[in-house]
Design an enzyme around this catalytic site. Structure first.
Site, short mmCIF file in Angstrom:
data_model
loop_
_atom_site.label_atom_id
_atom_site.label_comp_id
_atom_site.label_asym_id
_atom_site.label_seq_id
_atom_site.Cartn_x
_atom_site.Cartn_y
_atom_site.Cartn_z
N TYR A 144 3.30 10.08 -1.34
CA TYR A 144 3.15 9.29 -0.05
C TYR A 144 3.66 7.64 -1.65
CZ TYR A 144 1.50 5.13 2.26
OH TYR A 144 0.72 4.54 3.81
N ASP A 239 5.80 6.24 -9.56
CA ASP A 239 4.77 5.65 -8.79
C ASP A 239 3.17 5.41 -9.46
OD1 ASP A 239 2.80 4.78 -7.09
OD2 ASP A 239 4.58 5.35 -5.23
N LYS A 267 -3.94 -1.11 -6.97
CA LYS A 267 -5.64 -0.61 -6.97
C LYS A 267 -5.96 -1.17 -8.43
CE LYS A 267 -4.03 3.74 -4.59
NZ LYS A 267 -4.59 3.78 -3.06
N1 HOZ Z 1 -2.84 5.95 1.85
C1 HOZ Z 1 -4.51 5.59 1.62
C2 HOZ Z 1 -4.72 6.42 0.72
N2 HOZ Z 1 -3.99 7.23 0.01
C3 HOZ Z 1 -5.27 4.75 2.05
C4 HOZ Z 1 -5.75 3.78 2.44
C5 HOZ Z 1 -6.86 3.40 3.22
O1 HOZ Z 1 -7.36 4.19 4.31
O2 HOZ Z 1 -7.68 2.88 2.36
#
Ligand code: HOZ
Length: 419
Positions: A144, A239, A267
């Site tokens: 992702y 990534d 992050k």
């Molecule tokens: N897509 C995020 C984890 N891989 C989740 C982000 C969220 O819900 O804060």
């Protein structure tokens, strides 16, 4: 456990916010039950609206490697905010953060700050296309890279969790620019380059996947990717939004000894505030506007408060590199408690309990997991005050704030679950 206030808030939220949440996995759709509305966090613990306390293994989905309300971060943000929340003009601290990033990650010779991981991958991809003059992107199923149109094809994270196609609302022409291959398959990569080599602008990959659960690269996979990209003139984009400063100061690329052309970060570099970055070879980055003609901009890019938080975290990690062995050991201790019949995969301080008896090397493997059993496991832990990801297809994270008591409490909670 009383969750009535969270339930009432969720009810209110659902009338105003799609699905009641501002990011899909938070809605607990795949595990059921009431999403907890969090009131505050401290160290490795957070407290919900009903006053229930949890040991947190999400850490805001990765950023909080030093835990909630880490004093140097709180102090840095407070101080920065006192000087002004945003200027839309350059500041000295942006240069300092760029220096810290380029020092820790040698493949990043120049870096541009943006606001989210999605923005970073979208911009890196545009840059790769602008630099190479090519159109196609190779990505891997179950990885992702944020909600970038062309990268939602066969994506992990919420797309995998909800079992949706990922391409509703994405023009077919965009989706067709993406070649999605099985993660860890060198033959599939070789075949794609054989067929489309001259049109491939970039290969983008999570060097350690976190977004279908934690899936490490098999020996030779990243090496083959590097070699094929170089041979065919495509750019290799790592990534590292999740793995950057998580697996080592220099991220997964340091751990596996591979030098990508471009890297995306997010992050941890914002310490829990919204910030991300893309960077890499200077000859490529010089194509970004205003130095070059690949356009990308942002009103809040390099936001002073986010930059201050990022600097506080990176400086602390650089001054305390022993944190990495400490959090890795804590994660290993938790993983040892896994129930029989569950496949545990861990790289450093990120890990996943896969409810399948086979190793998970690709999305095809991950898709064999018993998600109902994962949901039962998740609720078993939650009831005992341990907050794991509310999805089989996400990684859990340990922070430096997880002390011995928290780890032992977690181990006991896991051991009391019967498969
Ligand atoms: N897509 C995020 C984890 N891989 C989740 C982000 C969220 O819900 O804060």
């Amino acid at each position: 456990m009383d969750t009535s206030r969270s339930a009432a808030l969720f009810e209110r939220a659902r009338r105003l916010i799609p699905g009641g949440v501002n990011s899909p996995v938070r809605a607990f759709r795949s595990v059921g039950g009431t999403p907890r509305f969090i009131r505050r966090g401290e160290g490795c613990r957070m407290t919900d609206a009903d006053g229930n306390s949890y040991i947190d293994y999400i850490g805001s989905w990765g950023p909080l490697i030093l835990g909630h309300c880490f004093a140097p971060v709180v102090e840095a943000v407070r101080e920065a905010l006192g000087h002004g929340s945003s200027f839309g003009a350059p500041t000295e601290r942006e240069v300092e953060l760029a220096e810290l990033i380029t020092r820790a990650v040698p493949s990043i010779e120049m870096v541009r700050l943006v606001n989210s991981g999605t923005e970073a991958t979208m911009s890196a991809l545009r840059l790769a296309r602008g630099f190479t003059g090519r159109t196609l992107t190779v990505k891997f199923e179950g990885c992702y890279h944020g909600h970038v149109d062309s990268l939602l094809v066969k994506a992990g994270s919420g797309v995998a969790t909800l079992g949706i196609s990922g391409t509703a609302g994405v023009p077919e022409e965009f989706a067709r620019t993406t070649i999605a291959l099985p993660y860890n398959s060198v033959p599939a990569l070789e075949a794609a380059f054989e067929k489309h080599g001259a049109q491939i602008a970039a290969v983008i990959v999570e060097p350690v996947v976190g977004n279908m659960g934690c899936v490490p690269p098999q020996p030779g996979f990243l090496e083959a990717m590097r070699e094929l990209c170089t041979r065919h003139g495509a750019l290799l984009i790592f990534d590292e939004v999740m793995t950057g400063f998580r697996l080592a100061l220099g991220g997964a690329q340091q751990l596996y000894g591979i030098r990508p052309d471009l890297t995306t970060l997010g992050k941890i570099i914002g310490g829990g505030l919204p910030i991300a970055a893309y960077g890499g070879r200077a000859d490529i980055m010089q194509h970004v506007a205003p130095a070059g003609n690949v356009y990308q901009a942002g009103t809040l890019s390099g936001n002073p408060c986010a930059v201050a938080a990022g600097i506080a975290v990176l400086r602390y990690l650089m001054d305390h590199p022993e944190i990495y062995s400490q959090i890795d050991a804590a994660a290993a201790r938790i993983c040892q408690a896994a129930p029989a019949g569950v496949t545990v995969q861990r790289v450093g301080s990120m890990f996943t309990f896969f409810f399948t008896d086979r190793p998970v090397r690709s999305w095809e493997d991950a898709a064999t997991c018993n998600t109902e059993r994962y949901a039962a496991f998740f609720h078993h832990l939650l009831e005992r005050g341990v907050y794991f990801p509310p999805s089989q297809f996400e990684a859990a994270f340990v922070s430096a704030a997880h002390d011995a008591d928290a780890i032992e409490e977690t181990v006991q909670a896991i051991r009391s679950f019967s498969c």
